[in-house]
Design a protein around this motif. Structure first.
Motif, short mmCIF file in Angstrom:
data_model
loop_
_atom_site.label_atom_id
_atom_site.label_comp_id
_atom_site.label_asym_id
_atom_site.label_seq_id
_atom_site.Cartn_x
_atom_site.Cartn_y
_atom_site.Cartn_z
N UNK A 30 -1.74 -35.91 -16.75
CA UNK A 30 -0.74 -34.91 -17.12
C UNK A 30 0.34 -35.54 -18.00
N UNK A 31 0.79 -36.73 -17.64
CA UNK A 31 1.79 -37.42 -18.44
C UNK A 31 1.22 -37.74 -19.82
N UNK A 32 -0.03 -38.18 -19.87
CA UNK A 32 -0.67 -38.45 -21.15
C UNK A 32 -0.78 -37.20 -22.01
N UNK A 33 -1.06 -36.07 -21.38
CA UNK A 33 -1.11 -34.82 -22.13
C UNK A 33 0.25 -34.47 -22.70
N UNK A 86 -5.95 -41.54 -23.73
CA UNK A 86 -6.22 -41.10 -25.10
C UNK A 86 -7.14 -39.88 -25.09
N UNK A 87 -7.97 -39.77 -24.04
CA UNK A 87 -8.86 -38.62 -23.92
C UNK A 87 -8.07 -37.34 -23.71
N UNK A 88 -7.00 -37.39 -22.92
CA UNK A 88 -6.16 -36.20 -22.74
C UNK A 88 -5.43 -35.85 -24.03
N UNK A 138 -14.08 -39.52 -23.27
CA UNK A 138 -13.40 -38.61 -24.20
C UNK A 138 -14.04 -37.24 -24.30
N UNK A 139 -15.37 -37.17 -24.34
CA UNK A 139 -16.01 -35.90 -24.68
C UNK A 139 -15.85 -34.81 -23.63
N UNK A 140 -15.68 -35.16 -22.35
CA UNK A 140 -15.41 -34.12 -21.37
C UNK A 140 -14.06 -33.46 -21.65
N UNK A 141 -13.11 -34.23 -22.15
CA UNK A 141 -11.80 -33.67 -22.50
C UNK A 141 -11.88 -32.83 -23.78
#
Length: 162
Positions: A30-33, A86-88, A138-141
């Motif tokens: 959440x913080x990354x987003x 980085x994925x988020x 990454x791809x699931x995000x």
């Protein structure tokens, strides 16, 4: 003086962790987003200029994120470390891609993206479980971002967002 390998490692961790936001003690995703939200505004300027250019840049960012996440996994010694966000960041940029960057749309995109990222509806769950390395991280995000983008478009078409 740091070695070139030390500088490379620092830069990889900095990027993979979203400027170290992935080190948040709770809810690192959440913080990354949250790091991605202000990035969506200049991204929307590019999409206003050229949707094709935006798509190319976003595709390049997704590929770079897969590589960075894979490198970070090696550094951290674990698959999909909670420190890798980085994925988020990339997923959120997909979530709001080619949409108006209004506060309401960005906020709705944030909430929806986090919900889809946690729920991992198919095929996000498949990517998460079956793809190794950075692509699996990454791809699931990216899929969660695509679902979010589709829902936001429905909401915008219905007049529920501005």
């Amino acid at each position: 003086m740091q070695s070139a390998a030390g500088v490379r490692r620092y830069l990889l961790v900095f990027i993979a962790s979203g400027a170290f936001s992935g080190y948040a003690p709770v809810a690192s995703g959440t913080v990354g987003t949250m790091v991605a939200v202000p990035l969506a505004v200049p991204a929307s300027w590019l999409s206003d200029w050229s949707a094709g250019a935006y798509a190319l840049v976003l595709g390049a960012i997704v590929m770079l994120a897969c590589w960075v996440a894979g490198q970070a996994e090696r550094i951290f010694g674990e698959h999909d470390s909670r420190r890798i966000v980085i994925d988020e960041i990339v997923g959120y940029l997909v979530a709001v891609a080619l949409l108006p960057a209004s506060g309401v749309t960005l906020a709705a995109g944030f909430v929806l993206f986090r919900a889809f990222d946690v729920a991992k509806p198919f095929p996000a769950s498949w990517f998460d479980r079956n793809l190794p390395g950075g692509a699996g991280v990454v791809l699931d995000d990216v899929v969660a971002g695509l679902y979010t983008n589709a829902v936001l478009r429905v909401f915008l078409a219905a007049g529920w967002l501005v």
